[in-house]
Design a protein around this motif. Structure first.
Motif, PDB file in Angstrom:
ATOM      1  N   LYS A 209       0.810  -1.203   0.000  1.00  0.00           N
ATOM      2  CA  LYS A 209       0.000   0.000   0.000  1.00  0.00           C
ATOM      3  C   LYS A 209       0.853   1.266   0.000  1.00  0.00           C
ATOM      4  O   LYS A 209       0.614   2.202   0.765  1.00  0.00           O
ATOM      5  CB  LYS A 209      -0.968  -0.014   1.190  1.00  0.00           C
ATOM      6  CG  LYS A 209      -1.998  -1.143   1.113  1.00  0.00           C
ATOM      7  CD  LYS A 209      -2.960  -1.120   2.280  1.00  0.00           C
ATOM      8  CE  LYS A 209      -4.061  -2.144   2.122  1.00  0.00           C
ATOM      9  NZ  LYS A 209      -3.560  -3.530   2.061  1.00  0.00           N
ATOM     10  N   THR A 210       1.863   1.299  -0.870  1.00  0.00           N
ATOM     11  CA  THR A 210       2.603   2.546  -1.093  1.00  0.00           C
ATOM     12  C   THR A 210       1.699   3.508  -1.855  1.00  0.00           C
ATOM     13  O   THR A 210       0.653   3.130  -2.383  1.00  0.00           O
ATOM     14  CB  THR A 210       3.881   2.281  -1.898  1.00  0.00           C
ATOM     15  OG1 THR A 210       3.521   1.751  -3.185  1.00  0.00           O
ATOM     16  CG2 THR A 210       4.787   1.295  -1.189  1.00  0.00           C
ATOM     17  N   SER A 211       2.123   4.768  -1.951  1.00  0.00           N
ATOM     18  CA  SER A 211       1.295   5.759  -2.653  1.00  0.00           C
ATOM     19  C   SER A 211       1.087   5.365  -4.110  1.00  0.00           C
ATOM     20  O   SER A 211      -0.012   5.544  -4.663  1.00  0.00           O
ATOM     21  CB  SER A 211       1.953   7.146  -2.563  1.00  0.00           C
ATOM     22  OG  SER A 211       3.267   7.124  -3.124  1.00  0.00           O
ATOM     23  N   GLU A 212       2.116   4.822  -4.766  1.00  0.00           N
ATOM     24  CA  GLU A 212       1.979   4.383  -6.156  1.00  0.00           C
ATOM     25  C   GLU A 212       0.994   3.229  -6.269  1.00  0.00           C
ATOM     26  O   GLU A 212       0.222   3.149  -7.228  1.00  0.00           O
ATOM     27  CB  GLU A 212       3.335   3.975  -6.722  1.00  0.00           C
ATOM     28  CG  GLU A 212       4.287   5.122  -6.979  1.00  0.00           C
ATOM     29  CD  GLU A 212       3.769   6.055  -8.062  1.00  0.00           C
ATOM     30  OE1 GLU A 212       3.266   5.553  -9.085  1.00  0.00           O
ATOM     31  OE2 GLU A 212       3.868   7.278  -7.887  1.00  0.00           O
ATOM     32  N   CYS A 213       1.023   2.337  -5.293  1.00  0.00           N
ATOM     33  CA  CYS A 213       0.161   1.156  -5.342  1.00  0.00           C
ATOM     34  C   CYS A 213      -1.291   1.465  -4.992  1.00  0.00           C
ATOM     35  O   CYS A 213      -2.169   0.620  -5.201  1.00  0.00           O
ATOM     36  CB  CYS A 213       0.699   0.070  -4.406  1.00  0.00           C
ATOM     37  SG  CYS A 213       2.221  -0.720  -5.004  1.00  0.00           S
ATOM     38  N   LEU A 214      -1.544   2.633  -4.447  1.00  0.00           N
ATOM     39  CA  LEU A 214      -2.920   3.009  -4.118  1.00  0.00           C
ATOM     40  C   LEU A 214      -3.568   3.864  -5.207  1.00  0.00           C
ATOM     41  O   LEU A 214      -4.736   4.236  -5.089  1.00  0.00           O
ATOM     42  CB  LEU A 214      -2.949   3.760  -2.783  1.00  0.00           C
ATOM     43  CG  LEU A 214      -2.601   2.918  -1.550  1.00  0.00           C
ATOM     44  CD1 LEU A 214      -2.570   3.793  -0.302  1.00  0.00           C
ATOM     45  CD2 LEU A 214      -3.590   1.781  -1.369  1.00  0.00           C
ATOM     46  N   LYS A 215      -2.821   4.160  -6.264  1.00  0.00           N
ATOM     47  CA  LYS A 215      -3.392   4.945  -7.356  1.00  0.00           C
ATOM     48  C   LYS A 215      -4.403   4.113  -8.142  1.00  0.00           C
ATOM     49  O   LYS A 215      -4.267   2.882  -8.233  1.00  0.00           O
ATOM     50  CB  LYS A 215      -2.283   5.426  -8.298  1.00  0.00           C
ATOM     51  CG  LYS A 215      -1.381   6.491  -7.699  1.00  0.00           C
ATOM     52  CD  LYS A 215      -0.333   6.930  -8.697  1.00  0.00           C
ATOM     53  CE  LYS A 215       0.544   8.038  -8.120  1.00  0.00           C
ATOM     54  NZ  LYS A 215       1.603   8.458  -9.089  1.00  0.00           N
ATOM     55  N   PRO A 216      -5.442   4.746  -8.697  1.00  0.00           N
ATOM     56  CA  PRO A 216      -6.412   4.007  -9.515  1.00  0.00           C
ATOM     57  C   PRO A 216      -5.729   3.275 -10.661  1.00  0.00           C
ATOM     58  O   PRO A 216      -4.836   3.810 -11.320  1.00  0.00           O
ATOM     59  CB  PRO A 216      -7.335   5.115 -10.042  1.00  0.00           C
ATOM     60  CG  PRO A 216      -7.206   6.230  -9.050  1.00  0.00           C
ATOM     61  CD  PRO A 216      -5.792   6.173  -8.567  1.00  0.00           C
ATOM     62  N   GLY A 217      -6.113   2.024 -10.856  1.00  0.00           N
ATOM     63  CA  GLY A 217      -5.559   1.227 -11.937  1.00  0.00           C
ATOM     64  C   GLY A 217      -4.305   0.473 -11.585  1.00  0.00           C
ATOM     65  O   GLY A 217      -3.770  -0.275 -12.421  1.00  0.00           O
ATOM     66  N   ALA A 218      -3.806   0.636 -10.356  1.00  0.00           N
ATOM     67  CA  ALA A 218      -2.585  -0.068  -9.967  1.00  0.00           C
ATOM     68  C   ALA A 218      -2.826  -1.558  -9.789  1.00  0.00           C
ATOM     69  O   ALA A 218      -1.892  -2.350  -9.866  1.00  0.00           O
ATOM     70  CB  ALA A 218      -2.017   0.528  -8.678  1.00  0.00           C
ATOM     71  N   GLN A 219      -4.066  -1.948  -9.544  1.00  0.00           N
ATOM     72  CA  GLN A 219      -4.387  -3.340  -9.275  1.00  0.00           C
ATOM     73  C   GLN A 219      -5.421  -3.851 -10.271  1.00  0.00           C
ATOM     74  O   GLN A 219      -6.471  -3.242 -10.449  1.00  0.00           O
ATOM     75  CB  GLN A 219      -4.926  -3.499  -7.837  1.00  0.00           C
ATOM     76  CG  GLN A 219      -5.310  -4.899  -7.442  1.00  0.00           C
ATOM     77  CD  GLN A 219      -4.214  -5.910  -7.725  1.00  0.00           C
ATOM     78  OE1 GLN A 219      -4.287  -6.667  -8.687  1.00  0.00           O
ATOM     79  NE2 GLN A 219      -3.178  -5.897  -6.901  1.00  0.00           N
ATOM     80  N   ALA A 220      -5.102  -4.964 -10.929  1.00  0.00           N
ATOM     81  CA  ALA A 220      -6.001  -5.527 -11.932  1.00  0.00           C
ATOM     82  C   ALA A 220      -7.173  -6.278 -11.306  1.00  0.00           C
ATOM     83  O   ALA A 220      -8.244  -6.381 -11.905  1.00  0.00           O
ATOM     84  CB  ALA A 220      -5.228  -6.478 -12.859  1.00  0.00           C
ATOM     85  N   ASN A 221      -7.009  -6.790 -10.109  1.00  0.00           N
ATOM     86  CA  ASN A 221      -8.044  -7.623  -9.508  1.00  0.00           C
ATOM     87  C   ASN A 221      -9.128  -6.777  -8.855  1.00  0.00           C
ATOM     88  O   ASN A 221      -8.839  -5.951  -7.981  1.00  0.00           O
ATOM     89  CB  ASN A 221      -7.433  -8.556  -8.464  1.00  0.00           C
ATOM     90  CG  ASN A 221      -6.484  -9.562  -9.077  1.00  0.00           C
ATOM     91  OD1 ASN A 221      -5.503  -9.185  -9.699  1.00  0.00           O
ATOM     92  ND2 ASN A 221      -6.769 -10.833  -8.919  1.00  0.00           N
ATOM     93  N   PRO A 222     -10.386  -6.951  -9.246  1.00  0.00           N
ATOM     94  CA  PRO A 222     -11.482  -6.174  -8.650  1.00  0.00           C
ATOM     95  C   PRO A 222     -11.552  -6.362  -7.139  1.00  0.00           C
ATOM     96  O   PRO A 222     -11.440  -7.482  -6.627  1.00  0.00           O
ATOM     97  CB  PRO A 222     -12.728  -6.763  -9.330  1.00  0.00           C
ATOM     98  CG  PRO A 222     -12.231  -7.398 -10.587  1.00  0.00           C
ATOM     99  CD  PRO A 222     -10.859  -7.895 -10.273  1.00  0.00           C
TER     100      PRO A 222
END
Length: 346
Positions: A209-222
């Motif tokens: 949950k870094t700032s980059e990882c919390l940006k929209p679209g960072a995670q493909a899994n719903p």
């Protein structure tokens, strides 16, 4: 998430840190070594990933078993440059381990569309053979375990299709704690019985949950918040198991977990790494981590034409809380036998 280095070129098995001579340029930025301690001991490998040192007579020099993913082979390589294929037609092989009279290998998972690589062994499998590579057979189906148990709890399918790589095993380690497998696609570390092939869950790292990882679209899994942790490397020293996690290749999101070898309980977390793929630990407790994509250009597009892919990667040494670094081009597997560190590279 599917774990693959995103560049290709000459392949080398590099003996690193503490060896003289060299082929790579060590940086002089803060925390980087000012001389080049890297020496190549064998070349011509084809997509080397997993690495396992073998006991050998002293006059024969170091010997290793290497997973050559692009060749679909498990090979024995000596420090004198000799190479002998032990298992062939094992498509996408990523990890290797040796012990108790057997040789173990991992086949990588199918891609995000579910298409497997072609070979004699199915994807996401643990293969066991005699120590000379004979009588190879599948003993564990890691994809089936993921579909049946889903240890990380993420959404697997949408409209019957995988939303990400469901299982993509990357490395393995054989010790008194069992045969441990880092499954980057499934986001877990599994324990496989080396005799029966029975599988249990050993460790499930949390999402990043870094700032980059919390940006929209960072995670493909719903429904998932943060980046996939993506376990990649495993090392055992004393009563602890060390697991490196790729952090979805996001800069600074990679970690190394030190775990209780019996229970998988977290003892310590080392943070701030970039795309770590391998981990090794010396008898004194010094930790070495291969950061395969360190220095990659920002963004998801193609790098500029002038970009030199040989500049990617480094090996990081963690000792008494201090990190120092040496440049090795896209290192992956790490081993620390007999006082030297060895890495499979590029």
């Amino acid at each position: 998430m599917r774990v693959r280095a995103r560049a290709a070129g000459a392949i080398a098995l590099a003996g690193a840190l503490g060896l003289t001579g060299g082929v790579a340029t060590a940086g002089t930025a803060s925390g980087m070594t000012r001389h080049n301690p890297v020496r190549v001991i064998a070349m011509g490998l084809n997509g080397p990933f997993g690495l396992q040192s073998l006991k050998a007579p002293e006059d024969q020099g170091p010997q290793f078993v290497v997973a050559e993913a692009d060749a679909g082979q498990v090979s024995m390589v000596s420090g004198h440059g000799r190479r002998h294929v032990l298992i062939d037609k094992i498509a996408g092989v990523s990890g290797v381990a040796s012990g108790w009279g057997h040789l173990f290998a991992l086949t990588g998972g199918p891609n995000e569309s579910g298409t497997p690589a072609m070979g004699d062994f199915p994807p996401s499998s643990v293969v066991r053979a005699d120590s000379n590579g004979q009588h190879a057979k599948v003993i564990a189906d890691l994809l089936k375990y993921e579909m049946d148990h889903n240890p990380d709890g993420q959404v697997q399918l949408v409209d019957g299709k995988p939303v990400d790589a469901l299982s993509n095993p990357f490395s393995m380690n054989l010790s008194r704690f069992g045969l441990l497998v880092a499954d980057g696609g499934a986001n877990d570390v599994l324990r496989v019985d080396r005799k029966t092939g029975d599988i249990t869950t050993f460790f499930v790292p949390p999402t990043v949950k870094t700032s980059e990882c919390l940006k929209p679209g960072a995670q493909a899994n719903p429904g998932t918040i943060g980046c996939d942790p993506v376990p990649t490397g495993i090392a055992v020293r004393g009563n602890s198991v060390y697991v490196s996690t790729l952090g979805a290749e996001s800069p600074g999101a990679g970690k190394v977990y030190r775990l209780d070898g019996r229970t998988g309980r977290v003892q310590h977390v080392y943070e701030g790494l970039t795309a770590p793929t391998g981990v090794a630990v010396s008898p004194s407790g010094t930790i070495y981590v291969s950061e395969v994509l360190y220095g990659a250009p920002a963004g998801d597009g193609r790098p500029p034409a002038s970009f030199d892919p040989s500049s990617l990667g480094r090996i990081t040494k963690i000792s008494i809380g201090r990190m120092t670094h040496t440049h090795v081009t896209m290192p992956t597997g790490l081993e620390y036998p007999n006082g030297h560190l060895y890495a499979s590279s590029w």
